[in-house]
Design an enzyme around this catalytic site. Structure first.
Site, PDB file in Angstrom:
ATOM      1  N   LYS A 177       0.844  -1.200   0.000  1.00  0.00           N
ATOM      2  CA  LYS A 177       0.000   0.000   0.000  1.00  0.00           C
ATOM      3  C   LYS A 177       0.882   1.255   0.000  1.00  0.00           C
ATOM      4  O   LYS A 177       0.606   2.212  -0.721  1.00  0.00           O
ATOM      5  CB  LYS A 177      -0.940  -0.021   1.221  1.00  0.00           C
ATOM      6  CG  LYS A 177      -2.025  -1.102   1.099  1.00  0.00           C
ATOM      7  CD  LYS A 177      -2.839  -1.316   2.373  1.00  0.00           C
ATOM      8  CE  LYS A 177      -3.814  -2.484   2.184  1.00  0.00           C
ATOM      9  NZ  LYS A 177      -4.624  -2.788   3.375  1.00  0.00           N
TER      10      LYS A 177
ATOM     11  N   GLN B  16      -4.637  -1.809   9.675  1.00  0.00           N
ATOM     12  CA  GLN B  16      -4.549  -3.127   9.042  1.00  0.00           C
ATOM     13  C   GLN B  16      -5.096  -4.197   9.983  1.00  0.00           C
ATOM     14  O   GLN B  16      -4.748  -4.235  11.166  1.00  0.00           O
ATOM     15  CB  GLN B  16      -3.085  -3.435   8.662  1.00  0.00           C
ATOM     16  CG  GLN B  16      -2.902  -4.691   7.831  1.00  0.00           C
ATOM     17  CD  GLN B  16      -3.535  -4.604   6.445  1.00  0.00           C
ATOM     18  OE1 GLN B  16      -3.644  -3.546   5.846  1.00  0.00           O
ATOM     19  NE2 GLN B  16      -3.962  -5.748   5.915  1.00  0.00           N
TER      20      GLN B  16
ATOM     21  N   ASP C 265     -11.004   2.742   4.344  1.00  0.00           N
ATOM     22  CA  ASP C 265     -11.337   1.313   4.233  1.00  0.00           C
ATOM     23  C   ASP C 265     -12.850   1.098   4.171  1.00  0.00           C
ATOM     24  O   ASP C 265     -13.302   0.006   3.815  1.00  0.00           O
ATOM     25  CB  ASP C 265     -10.809   0.559   5.465  1.00  0.00           C
ATOM     26  CG  ASP C 265      -9.554  -0.257   5.166  1.00  0.00           C
ATOM     27  OD1 ASP C 265      -9.365  -0.640   3.996  1.00  0.00           O
ATOM     28  OD2 ASP C 265      -8.784  -0.508   6.111  1.00  0.00           O
TER      29      ASP C 265
HETATM   30  N1  GUN Z   1      -6.898  -7.111   6.194  1.00  0.00           N
HETATM   31  C1  GUN Z   1      -7.280  -7.847   5.125  1.00  0.00           C
HETATM   32  N2  GUN Z   1      -7.824  -7.041   4.191  1.00  0.00           N
HETATM   33  C2  GUN Z   1      -7.809  -5.793   4.688  1.00  0.00           C
HETATM   34  C3  GUN Z   1      -8.249  -4.527   4.187  1.00  0.00           C
HETATM   35  O1  GUN Z   1      -8.785  -4.382   3.074  1.00  0.00           O
HETATM   36  N3  GUN Z   1      -8.029  -3.467   5.011  1.00  0.00           N
HETATM   37  C4  GUN Z   1      -7.469  -3.595   6.235  1.00  0.00           C
HETATM   38  N4  GUN Z   1      -7.332  -2.504   6.967  1.00  0.00           N
HETATM   39  N5  GUN Z   1      -7.071  -4.748   6.724  1.00  0.00           N
HETATM   40  C5  GUN Z   1      -7.240  -5.829   5.955  1.00  0.00           C
END
Ligand code: GUN
Length: 293
Positions: A52, A96, A119
């Site tokens: 990211k 995350q 998110d």
């Molecule tokens: N863990 C697995 N997928 C995601 C996601 O799209 N966002 C976040 N913050 N954590 C995750």
């Protein structure tokens, strides 16, 4: 059979975003700034967050990675979130998941300012999504919609079967595919670990979105001809021949299911890269939202 090439489409989207950022810079405007908080040392999570941050660099966004130890308390994390909420330089941030067991995930997600929740996990944004209001759509479902859109996959009147009811993928996907509009207007069935006779259901599906996390779960015998397959699975399966010691495996037996499918996403290179592209897109939206305030 057409491959839904998430790698290519995500690259197109990143190029589009790069152009937007260039225009902002030319006008002397602030560029979007994404922060990502990671608690602990989970290998997969660290890899995702690093991707990211790299994606931000690629399109010209600012990025900040906040690393907290595995023993971080809930209060410490909530303090960090407050700091990010208050920081006017940060347009959006993500926490995350998964979080270590001493931390209540729901409490944490509810502490994020909904206007910075790129998110789309805050209940306010999830509710807005379910009510067709403009908001942040969670990045993976948003990426799937974008893939269906860019490949003009017909969804109206189709039977979409979603496998898995996670808050991140299955649940939002089931809502989005049934919404009015395109992609949408599907008749949706959501299946999960207590579903009986799943083959009876998948074999009637025009579109299958699998977010289960069980490698090679969906076999050719479980689907009908011309089915559209979206494989969200990304399980690390140990493999001594692979450089990293594992291979990323989807939920779908690609070799055999692809012979019957009209469209299918590969793993890797399907949904995964789209998730990151759409997180960037949400960060761009967050920046616009803050400029209007
Ligand atoms: N863990 C697995 N997928 C995601 C996601 O799209 N966002 C976040 N913050 N954590 C995750």
């Amino acid at each position: 059979m057409t491959i839904l090439d998430g790698k290519k489409v995500s690259n197109d989207i990143k190029n589009e975003i790069t152009e937007e950022v260039k225009k902002m810079k030319a006008k002397g405007e602030k560029v979007p700034h994404l922060a990502a908080v990671i608690v602990g040392n989970d290998g997969a999570s660290l890899t995702y967050v690093a991707s990211k941050v790299r994606a931000c660099e690629r399109v010209g966004f600012e990025s900040t990675m906040v690393r907290l130890s595995n023993t971080t308390s809930e209060i410490e994390l909530l303090d960090k979130i407050e700091e990010l909420n208050e920081n006017p330089d940060i347009d959006g941030f993500i926490i995350q998941l998964p979080l270590p067991p001493q931390i209540n995930t729901q409490k944490v997600l509810m502490a994020v300012d909904p206007d910075k929740d790129v998110d789309g996990f805050h209940p306010m944004n999830f509710g807005k999504m379910a009510l067709d209001m403009s908001t942040f759509i969670p990045a993976t479902p948003f990426g799937i919609l974008e893939l269906l859109d860019r490949y003009n996959v017909e969804t109206k009147g189709k039977h979409t079967v979603v496998i898995g009811r996670s808050h991140i993928v299955g649940r939002p996907m089931s809502i989005l595919m049934g919404r009015k509009g395109f992609p949408g207007n599907s008749t949706v069935t959501i299946t999960h670990s207590h579903t009986k006779n799943i083959t009876q259901i998948t074999s009637q599906a025009d579109i299958i979105i699998s977010a289960l996390g069980v490698p090679n779960f969906l076999k050719a015998e479980m689907v009908k001809d011309d089915v559209v397959i979206i494989d969200v699975g990304i399980t690390r399966v140990p493999d001594d021949n692979a450089a990293k010691g594992y291979i990323i495996t989807g939920d779908v037996d690609f070799e055999n299911v692809s012979k019957k499918a009209s469209f299918i996403t590969p793993v890797p290179g399907g949904v995964g890269p789209m998730t990151i592209a759409m997180l960037l897109k949400n960060t761009l939206l967050a920046r616009e939202l803050h400029r209007k305030k």
